[in-house]
Design a protein around this motif. Structure first.
Motif, short mmCIF file in Angstrom:
data_model
loop_
_atom_site.label_atom_id
_atom_site.label_comp_id
_atom_site.label_asym_id
_atom_site.label_seq_id
_atom_site.Cartn_x
_atom_site.Cartn_y
_atom_site.Cartn_z
N GLN A 238 75.30 69.41 46.88
CA GLN A 238 74.24 69.49 45.90
C GLN A 238 73.55 70.72 46.06
OE1 GLN A 238 72.01 65.76 46.26
NE2 GLN A 238 70.12 67.01 46.95
N GLY A 239 72.93 71.52 44.99
CA GLY A 239 72.37 72.35 44.93
C GLY A 239 73.04 73.77 45.51
N ARG A 281 60.20 74.86 46.48
CA ARG A 281 61.56 74.49 46.05
C ARG A 281 62.63 74.35 47.29
NH1 ARG A 281 59.83 79.00 42.82
NH2 ARG A 281 60.42 80.49 44.38
N GLU A 282 62.09 74.86 48.55
CA GLU A 282 62.92 74.71 49.67
C GLU A 282 62.89 73.08 50.02
OE1 GLU A 282 64.70 77.20 51.94
OE2 GLU A 282 64.82 77.24 49.63
N MET A 283 61.49 72.54 50.04
CA MET A 283 61.47 71.29 50.57
C MET A 283 62.28 70.22 49.31
SD MET A 283 57.68 70.58 51.81
CE MET A 283 56.83 70.32 50.27
N GLN A 284 61.94 70.59 48.02
CA GLN A 284 63.05 69.93 47.33
C GLN A 284 64.61 69.99 47.53
OE1 GLN A 284 61.62 71.70 43.53
NE2 GLN A 284 59.76 70.10 43.44
N ARG A 285 64.96 70.89 47.61
CA ARG A 285 66.46 71.31 48.01
C ARG A 285 67.07 70.50 49.29
NH1 ARG A 285 67.93 76.95 49.04
NH2 ARG A 285 69.90 76.31 48.59
N TYR A 286 66.23 70.64 50.27
CA TYR A 286 66.68 70.43 51.34
C TYR A 286 66.34 68.85 51.90
CZ TYR A 286 68.05 74.72 52.94
OH TYR A 286 68.89 76.08 52.97
N GLU A 291 68.78 61.78 47.47
CA GLU A 291 68.62 60.55 46.92
C GLU A 291 68.86 59.26 47.88
OE1 GLU A 291 69.16 58.65 42.58
OE2 GLU A 291 70.92 58.67 43.96
N VAL A 292 68.28 58.55 48.39
CA VAL A 292 68.44 57.47 49.14
C VAL A 292 68.14 56.07 48.49
CG1 VAL A 292 68.03 56.27 51.51
CG2 VAL A 292 67.90 58.64 51.22
N GLY A 306 61.73 59.02 48.34
CA GLY A 306 60.29 59.90 48.70
C GLY A 306 59.86 59.36 50.11
N ILE A 307 60.60 58.75 50.95
CA ILE A 307 60.00 58.47 52.54
C ILE A 307 59.89 59.93 53.25
CG2 ILE A 307 60.89 56.11 52.59
CD1 ILE A 307 63.35 57.01 53.97
N GLY A 308 59.37 59.69 54.63
CA GLY A 308 58.86 61.07 55.19
C GLY A 308 60.05 61.31 55.95
N GLY A 309 59.57 62.29 56.87
CA GLY A 309 60.54 62.62 57.78
C GLY A 309 60.42 64.11 58.43
#
Length: 350
Positions: A238-239, A281-286, A291-292, A306-309
């Motif tokens: 993706q992306g 944008r980087e946080m969204q892409r990586y 999706e989980v 949307g969980i952390g990590g």
């Protein structure tokens, strides 16, 4: 994100560089002081920052009274159905460690978790049996105590906390902390440390203490890991990037997904710790756009995207981990599958 406080917390959980964290923390500290943390909520979690601990005061370990079972501690928080209490009874463990200061005792009642995640229930109680907080204290101005449990392990961690106070007129409340780690939690010893309870004063635009004190004690992290391990080597795209799933772990209390991206995340040098459009944008892409989905046998789908990590650049690639404690305990036999980036892992036969 809604505030610099939330942004700093998110950056910490994503394990940015020390320099990035320093800039963010400088900007966030004053903002965090200006904003009350709404803590007394049975549902809904407030990000926990454990780095705000003041000077150490001498406190003695206090008796915690009758030792609660794990079922007594957790069933009202993570579900009390028969199947859920069976899981709690099997893998949860009572603790019973405590400390007392200024007429208030904080005790760690019980712990439950898996190899990378833990949930701990604390009780805060006034020793003379009187009302814990003044009548004017409510869910809008009560702030959770600064501090929490430190598992004393190498590696990063993220988590959240919230207060459960079903009856504000009585002498106690519960404080719940959940922790997710980069490294396995195995027979470690946790240090719990809390500072004064505070409320937000709108007129003064600052927080003020309502119970002064310092509580510190240690306890063993000991429970049964009942997680199952799925995956290893599957890919999705993706992306314009390829994601390789390294491991998927699911337990009745938590989910952990580890994957590697075939390109290295590029962070900008945003001024004053502010999140730039490029970093968003980087946080969204990586991370955020991966999706989980956890599907139960009754068809219910729980979106855990949307969980952390954490996000870690690694010589041309990016290693990511998404994980956290679930809002309720789900027995493994009630799980149908988990999907990561569209790759589906069924639980049948596990």
């Amino acid at each position: 994100m809604n505030s610099q406080f939330e942004y700093k917390s998110a950056m910490d959980s994503l394990h940015f560089t020390d320099e990035q964290k320093r800039r963010i923390a400088e900007n966030a500290a004053s903002a965090a002081e200006r904003q009350p943390r709404r803590a007394r909520r049975p549902i809904g979690k407030t990000v926990l920052i454990a780095a705000c601990i003041a000077a150490v005061l001498a406190v003695g370990a206090g008796a915690s009274g009758v030792l609660k079972t794990a079922v007594e501690s957790f069933s009202g928080i993570f579900g009390g159905e028969a199947a859920q209490t069976e899981v709690i009874d099997k893998i949860g463990r009572p603790i019973g460690a405590s400390a007392t200061d200024n007429g208030v005792t904080i005790s760690a009642d019980a712990i439950i978790g898996d190899e990378y995640n833990a949930a701990i229930v604390f009780t805060v109680r006034r020793d003379d049996g009187t009302r814990l907080f003044p009548e004017e204290v409510n869910e809008k101005n009560l702030m959770a105590p600064h501090g929490g449990a430190d598992l004393n392990i190498l590696g990063g961690s993220h988590g959240s906390s919230w207060i459960v106070d079903e009856n504000p007129d009585d002498d106690f409340l519960q404080f719940v902390q959940v922790i997710s780690t980069d490294t396995p939690i195995s027979n470690c010893t946790a240090t719990a440390e809390f500072n004064s309870f505070r409320v937000w004063d709108d007129e003064a635009e600052t927080s003020v203490p309502i119970i002064d004190g310092h509580w510190k004690f240690r306890f063993d992290v000991d429970y049964e890991d009942s997680s199952v391990v799925l995956g290893g080597g599957e890919t999705f795209a993706q992306g314009g990037m390829t994601f390789t799933i390294d491991e998927v772990r699911v337990s009745p209390v938590a989910v952990r997904v580890a994957y590697t991206v075939d390109s290295e995340v590029q962070w900008s040098d945003a001024p004053n710790g502010r999140q730039s459009d490029a970093d968003t944008r980087e946080m969204q892409r990586y991370f955020e756009n991966v999706e989980v989905l956890l599907t139960r046998t009754d068809g219910t789908v729980i979106d855990l995207s949307g969980i952390g990590g954490s996000i870690k650049p690694d010589h041309g690639t990016t290693v990511c981990v998404k994980g956290g404690v679930l809002d309720e305990i789900i027995p493994l036999e009630e799980l149908e599958s988990i999907s990561v980036g569209g790759v589906v892992y069924p639980f049948s036969g596990q």
